[in-house]
Structure formats: C-alpha cells, structure tokens
Design a protein around this motif. Structure first.
Motif, mmCIF file in Angstrom:
data_model
loop_
_atom_site.group_PDB
_atom_site.id
_atom_site.type_symbol
_atom_site.label_atom_id
_atom_site.label_comp_id
_atom_site.label_asym_id
_atom_site.label_seq_id
_atom_site.Cartn_x
_atom_site.Cartn_y
_atom_site.Cartn_z
ATOM 1 N N ARG A 1 10.758 16.366 -8.006
ATOM 2 C CA ARG A 1 10.726 17.605 -7.231
ATOM 3 C C ARG A 1 11.183 17.331 -5.802
ATOM 4 N NH1 ARG A 1 4.688 19.880 -8.539
ATOM 5 N NH2 ARG A 1 5.116 20.810 -10.571
ATOM 6 N N SER A 2 10.671 16.253 -5.226
ATOM 7 C CA SER A 2 11.003 15.927 -3.837
ATOM 8 C C SER A 2 12.491 15.701 -3.642
ATOM 9 C CB SER A 2 10.225 14.686 -3.377
ATOM 10 O OG SER A 2 8.844 14.951 -3.348
ATOM 11 N N GLU A 3 13.125 15.010 -4.589
ATOM 12 C CA GLU A 3 14.568 14.768 -4.470
ATOM 13 C C GLU A 3 15.348 16.077 -4.474
ATOM 14 O OE1 GLU A 3 15.583 10.573 -6.582
ATOM 15 O OE2 GLU A 3 14.621 12.076 -7.867
ATOM 16 N N VAL A 4 14.975 16.988 -5.359
ATOM 17 C CA VAL A 4 15.673 18.275 -5.437
ATOM 18 C C VAL A 4 15.489 19.057 -4.142
ATOM 19 C CG1 VAL A 4 15.758 20.504 -6.635
ATOM 20 C CG2 VAL A 4 15.546 18.384 -7.956
ATOM 21 N N ALA B 1 14.064 3.220 7.595
ATOM 22 C CA ALA B 1 13.470 2.476 8.696
ATOM 23 C C ALA B 1 12.397 3.287 9.416
ATOM 24 C CB ALA B 1 14.567 2.062 9.675
ATOM 25 N N GLU B 2 12.570 4.583 9.469
ATOM 26 C CA GLU B 2 11.612 5.456 10.153
ATOM 27 C C GLU B 2 10.514 5.902 9.194
ATOM 28 O OE1 GLU B 2 11.775 6.452 13.455
ATOM 29 O OE2 GLU B 2 13.369 4.963 13.597
ATOM 30 N N PRO B 3 9.306 6.071 9.711
ATOM 31 C CA PRO B 3 8.251 6.604 8.837
ATOM 32 C C PRO B 3 8.575 8.037 8.439
ATOM 33 C CG PRO B 3 7.383 6.072 11.036
ATOM 34 C CD PRO B 3 8.838 5.777 11.051
ATOM 35 N N SER B 4 8.246 8.395 7.222
ATOM 36 C CA SER B 4 8.484 9.771 6.783
ATOM 37 C C SER B 4 7.187 10.557 6.915
ATOM 38 C CB SER B 4 9.009 9.806 5.351
ATOM 39 O OG SER B 4 8.111 9.181 4.481
ATOM 40 N N GLN B 5 7.307 11.850 6.904
ATOM 41 C CA GLN B 5 6.160 12.722 7.096
ATOM 42 C C GLN B 5 5.965 13.574 5.846
ATOM 43 O OE1 GLN B 5 6.499 15.028 10.632
ATOM 44 N NE2 GLN B 5 4.427 15.811 10.513
ATOM 45 N N VAL B 6 4.727 13.737 5.443
ATOM 46 C CA VAL B 6 4.398 14.573 4.296
ATOM 47 C C VAL B 6 4.131 15.986 4.796
ATOM 48 C CG1 VAL B 6 2.743 14.954 2.426
ATOM 49 C CG2 VAL B 6 3.393 12.623 3.059
ATOM 50 N N ILE B 7 4.710 16.961 4.107
ATOM 51 C CA ILE B 7 4.469 18.357 4.473
ATOM 52 C C ILE B 7 3.998 19.125 3.243
ATOM 53 C CG2 ILE B 7 6.174 18.363 6.331
ATOM 54 C CD1 ILE B 7 7.938 20.049 4.371
ATOM 55 N N ALA B 8 3.234 20.186 3.480
ATOM 56 C CA ALA B 8 2.792 21.047 2.387
ATOM 57 C C ALA B 8 3.787 22.187 2.233
ATOM 58 C CB ALA B 8 1.404 21.597 2.691
ATOM 59 N N ARG C 1 0.838 -1.186 0.000
ATOM 60 C CA ARG C 1 0.000 0.000 0.000
ATOM 61 C C ARG C 1 0.873 1.235 0.000
ATOM 62 N NH1 ARG C 1 -4.526 -0.322 4.420
ATOM 63 N NH2 ARG C 1 -4.935 1.651 3.427
ATOM 64 N N GLY C 2 0.478 2.209 -0.747
ATOM 65 C CA GLY C 2 1.157 3.488 -0.743
ATOM 66 C C GLY C 2 2.537 3.451 -1.380
ATOM 67 N N ARG C 3 3.235 4.519 -1.183
ATOM 68 C CA ARG C 3 4.577 4.633 -1.734
ATOM 69 C C ARG C 3 5.566 3.869 -0.874
ATOM 70 N NH1 ARG C 3 5.029 10.912 -3.644
ATOM 71 N NH2 ARG C 3 3.262 10.818 -5.032
ATOM 72 N N PRO C 4 6.650 3.408 -1.480
ATOM 73 C CA PRO C 4 7.648 2.697 -0.677
ATOM 74 C C PRO C 4 8.290 3.647 0.332
ATOM 75 C CG PRO C 4 8.448 3.054 -2.907
ATOM 76 C CD PRO C 4 7.014 3.505 -2.879
ATOM 77 N N GLY C 5 8.703 3.088 1.458
ATOM 78 C CA GLY C 5 9.339 3.883 2.495
ATOM 79 C C GLY C 5 10.696 4.393 2.068
ATOM 80 N N ARG C 6 11.167 5.395 2.790
ATOM 81 C CA ARG C 6 12.472 5.978 2.493
ATOM 82 C C ARG C 6 13.518 5.534 3.497
ATOM 83 N NH1 ARG C 6 13.119 11.197 2.979
ATOM 84 N NH2 ARG C 6 14.920 11.026 1.644
#
Length: 87
Positions: A74-77, A45-52, A38-43
């Motif tokens: 965009r996210s990588e940059v 061991a820790e959960p990542s957080q989405v920010i606006a 489900r969802g995007r693969p993790g980045r």
C-alpha cells in the motif's frame, strides 16, 4: 497459563513458558541480539516520518486491488501517486 493467553492467536502453553524461562535463566548472547536491528529498514539517509491517512472503504479497496495487481505494498502505491501528483 490462562486460556486467553495467546501470541498472534496461538495459545501459549505452560511448556512454552518453561522453555522461555530456561532460556532466560541460561542467559542471552547480547551481541547477537543487538545484530538483529530494530524496526523497519530505513528508506534512505534521512529518517522517514510516519503519517496517518484516513480512507473510505471504497478507497482502501481500490488501493489494495492496485497494490495486489502491481505486486506492491500500500505504501509503495501511495508514495508513487504522491510523486506523480506533486511533481
């Protein structure tokens, strides 16, 4: 089926709905559905957080140009810029 019913801009036909109904009536292999994940693969061991983040049209254009030039998302940059400035 109404003319406005679409999936990703593609009209849904009565034939498609009948195909989906037949699949549902035949039953689904739950084990194979669960394997999809489900969802995007993790980045990591820790959960990542989405920010606006709000950007002007010029900032977004610059970001997209750089991402395309460097063959990155965009996210990588943005993440790379944060690492450079936060260090």
């Amino acid at each position: 089926m109404g003319e406005r019913e679409t999936i990703n801009g593609v009209p849904v036909t009565d034939e498609q709905v009948e195909t989906w109904a037949a699949e549902a009536e035949a039953g689904y292999d739950i084990a194979s559905l669960k394997k999809r994940g489900r969802g995007r693969p993790g980045r990591g061991a820790e959960p990542s957080q989405v920010i606006a983040l709000r950007l002007t049209a010029d900032e977004l254009r610059s970001l997209d140009e750089r991402a395309e030039r460097e063959q990155k998302s965009r996210s990588e940059v943005i993440r790379e810029a944060l690492v450079r400035t936060a260090a």
